[in-house]
Design a protein around this motif. Sequence first.
Motif, PDB file in Angstrom:
ATOM      1  N   SER A   1       6.830   2.135  10.335  1.00  9.28           N
ATOM      2  CA  SER A   1       7.917   2.370  11.286  1.00  9.28           C
ATOM      3  C   SER A   1       8.126   3.866  11.519  1.00  9.28           C
ATOM      4  O   SER A   1       8.302   4.316  12.661  1.00  9.28           O
ATOM      5  CB  SER A   1       9.205   1.733  10.768  1.00  9.28           C
ATOM      6  N   TYR A   2       8.093   4.638  10.432  1.00  7.52           N
ATOM      7  CA  TYR A   2       8.271   6.085  10.551  1.00  7.52           C
ATOM      8  C   TYR A   2       7.132   6.706  11.353  1.00  7.52           C
ATOM      9  O   TYR A   2       7.355   7.594  12.165  1.00  7.52           O
ATOM     10  CB  TYR A   2       8.365   6.728   9.167  1.00  7.52           C
ATOM     11  N   ARG A   3       5.907   6.217  11.136  1.00  9.51           N
ATOM     12  CA  ARG A   3       4.752   6.700  11.900  1.00  9.51           C
ATOM     13  C   ARG A   3       4.987   6.490  13.394  1.00  9.51           C
ATOM     14  O   ARG A   3       4.732   7.379  14.207  1.00  9.51           O
ATOM     15  CB  ARG A   3       3.490   5.961  11.470  1.00  9.51           C
ATOM     16  N   ASN A   4       5.482   5.332  13.756  1.00 16.34           N
ATOM     17  CA  ASN A   4       5.748   5.050  15.165  1.00 16.34           C
ATOM     18  C   ASN A   4       6.825   5.975  15.724  1.00 16.34           C
ATOM     19  O   ASN A   4       6.727   6.454  16.858  1.00 16.34           O
ATOM     20  CB  ASN A   4       6.133   3.584  15.347  1.00 16.34           C
ATOM     21  N   ASP A   5       7.846   6.230  14.933  1.00 15.24           N
ATOM     22  CA  ASP A   5       8.908   7.146  15.358  1.00 15.24           C
ATOM     23  C   ASP A   5       8.363   8.567  15.564  1.00 15.24           C
ATOM     24  O   ASP A   5       8.709   9.234  16.548  1.00 15.24           O
ATOM     25  CB  ASP A   5      10.041   7.191  14.333  1.00 15.24           C
ATOM     26  N   ILE A   6       7.525   9.016  14.637  1.00 19.23           N
ATOM     27  CA  ILE A   6       6.948  10.358  14.757  1.00 19.23           C
ATOM     28  C   ILE A   6       6.073  10.463  15.999  1.00 19.23           C
ATOM     29  O   ILE A   6       6.123  11.458  16.722  1.00 19.23           O
ATOM     30  CB  ILE A   6       6.148  10.719  13.479  1.00 19.23           C
ATOM     31  N   ARG A   7       5.284   9.435  16.249  1.00 20.84           N
ATOM     32  CA  ARG A   7       4.434   9.444  17.452  1.00 20.84           C
ATOM     33  C   ARG A   7       5.286   9.558  18.718  1.00 20.84           C
ATOM     34  O   ARG A   7       4.942  10.279  19.649  1.00 20.84           O
ATOM     35  CB  ARG A   7       3.560   8.205  17.502  1.00 20.84           C
ATOM     36  N   ALA A   8       6.404   8.851  18.735  1.00 21.78           N
ATOM     37  CA  ALA A   8       7.303   8.917  19.892  1.00 21.78           C
ATOM     38  C   ALA A   8       7.911  10.311  20.021  1.00 21.78           C
ATOM     39  O   ALA A   8       8.019  10.845  21.139  1.00 21.78           O
ATOM     40  CB  ALA A   8       8.401   7.865  19.768  1.00 21.78           C
ATOM     41  N   ARG A   9       8.294  10.903  18.890  1.00 20.97           N
ATOM     42  CA  ARG A   9       8.861  12.261  18.930  1.00 20.97           C
ATOM     43  C   ARG A   9       7.827  13.263  19.431  1.00 20.97           C
ATOM     44  O   ARG A   9       8.152  14.164  20.212  1.00 20.97           O
ATOM     45  CB  ARG A   9       9.362  12.668  17.553  1.00 20.97           C
ATOM     46  N   ILE A  10       6.601  13.125  18.974  1.00 20.05           N
ATOM     47  CA  ILE A  10       5.539  14.031  19.421  1.00 20.05           C
ATOM     48  C   ILE A  10       5.316  13.877  20.918  1.00 20.05           C
ATOM     49  O   ILE A  10       5.163  14.868  21.631  1.00 20.05           O
ATOM     50  CB  ILE A  10       4.244  13.793  18.617  1.00 20.05           C
ATOM     51  N   ALA A  11       5.315  12.651  21.391  1.00 23.20           N
ATOM     52  CA  ALA A  11       5.140  12.407  22.829  1.00 23.20           C
ATOM     53  C   ALA A  11       6.272  13.042  23.629  1.00 23.20           C
ATOM     54  O   ALA A  11       6.057  13.519  24.752  1.00 23.20           O
ATOM     55  CB  ALA A  11       5.065  10.913  23.105  1.00 23.20           C
TER      56      ALA A  11
ATOM     57  N   PHE B   1      10.245  22.924  17.886  1.00 23.42           N
ATOM     58  CA  PHE B   1      10.242  21.466  17.993  1.00 23.42           C
ATOM     59  C   PHE B   1       9.200  20.855  17.061  1.00 23.42           C
ATOM     60  O   PHE B   1       9.491  19.956  16.276  1.00 23.42           O
ATOM     61  CB  PHE B   1       9.963  21.067  19.454  1.00 23.42           C
ATOM     62  N   TYR B   2       7.981  21.365  17.139  1.00 25.77           N
ATOM     63  CA  TYR B   2       6.904  20.816  16.309  1.00 25.77           C
ATOM     64  C   TYR B   2       7.033  21.221  14.842  1.00 25.77           C
ATOM     65  O   TYR B   2       6.632  20.464  13.953  1.00 25.77           O
ATOM     66  CB  TYR B   2       5.540  21.197  16.871  1.00 25.77           C
ATOM     67  N   THR B   3       7.624  22.371  14.570  1.00 19.49           N
ATOM     68  CA  THR B   3       7.877  22.780  13.189  1.00 19.49           C
ATOM     69  C   THR B   3       8.864  21.816  12.542  1.00 19.49           C
ATOM     70  O   THR B   3       8.692  21.422  11.381  1.00 19.49           O
ATOM     71  CB  THR B   3       8.407  24.218  13.132  1.00 19.49           C
ATOM     72  N   THR B   4       9.875  21.421  13.286  1.00 17.46           N
ATOM     73  CA  THR B   4      10.848  20.454  12.781  1.00 17.46           C
ATOM     74  C   THR B   4      10.178  19.122  12.478  1.00 17.46           C
ATOM     75  O   THR B   4      10.431  18.516  11.428  1.00 17.46           O
ATOM     76  CB  THR B   4      11.995  20.259  13.794  1.00 17.46           C
TER      77      THR B   4
ATOM     78  N   ARG C   1       8.150  19.476   9.271  1.00 19.07           N
ATOM     79  CA  ARG C   1       9.016  19.481   8.075  1.00 19.07           C
ATOM     80  C   ARG C   1       9.544  18.087   7.780  1.00 19.07           C
ATOM     81  O   ARG C   1       9.611  17.674   6.616  1.00 19.07           O
ATOM     82  CB  ARG C   1      10.164  20.465   8.265  1.00 19.07           C
ATOM     83  N   ASP C   2       9.930  17.360   8.821  1.00 20.45           N
ATOM     84  CA  ASP C   2      10.416  15.999   8.640  1.00 20.45           C
ATOM     85  C   ASP C   2       9.326  15.102   8.053  1.00 20.45           C
ATOM     86  O   ASP C   2       9.588  14.283   7.167  1.00 20.45           O
ATOM     87  CB  ASP C   2      10.904  15.409   9.961  1.00 20.45           C
ATOM     88  N   MET C   3       8.102  15.274   8.531  1.00 25.21           N
ATOM     89  CA  MET C   3       6.981  14.476   8.028  1.00 25.21           C
ATOM     90  C   MET C   3       6.727  14.773   6.553  1.00 25.21           C
ATOM     91  O   MET C   3       6.487  13.859   5.761  1.00 25.21           O
ATOM     92  CB  MET C   3       5.718  14.744   8.842  1.00 25.21           C
ATOM     93  N   MET C   4       6.765  16.036   6.186  1.00 23.93           N
ATOM     94  CA  MET C   4       6.536  16.406   4.788  1.00 23.93           C
ATOM     95  C   MET C   4       7.643  15.847   3.886  1.00 23.93           C
ATOM     96  O   MET C   4       7.362  15.350   2.794  1.00 23.93           O
ATOM     97  CB  MET C   4       6.441  17.927   4.642  1.00 23.93           C
ATOM     98  N   ALA C   5       8.876  15.904   4.349  1.00 19.52           N
ATOM     99  CA  ALA C   5       9.989  15.376   3.570  1.00 19.52           C
ATOM    100  C   ALA C   5       9.857  13.858   3.401  1.00 19.52           C
ATOM    101  O   ALA C   5      10.068  13.327   2.299  1.00 19.52           O
ATOM    102  CB  ALA C   5      11.318  15.722   4.231  1.00 19.52           C
TER     103      ALA C   5
END
Length: 71
Positions: free
Chosen positions: A23-33, A46-49, A52-56
């Motif tokens: 689910s998180y992967r899908n959310d990240i993909r949407a944020r990147i898009a 934007f991408y730094t955030t 950081r969110d992905m690493m956390a």
Amino acid sequence: INYAIYAQKHDEEVSELVNDIISYRNDIRARIADGKRVAKAEKKAFYTTISRDMMAKTDECFAKLSELVKA
């Protein structure tokens, strides 16, 4: 998934963790898009955030998995 294979058992908590990761992967993909809509001057932040969110989240998931494996 490897844990389930090597432990040769179905653990509901591990399955929930895997579903959470998917689910998180899908959310990240949407944020990147959505980065296409961000102003050029704000893209790096934007991408730094996102990074950081992905690493956390990765750290959080590994900590949960570590606790589940110990049990």
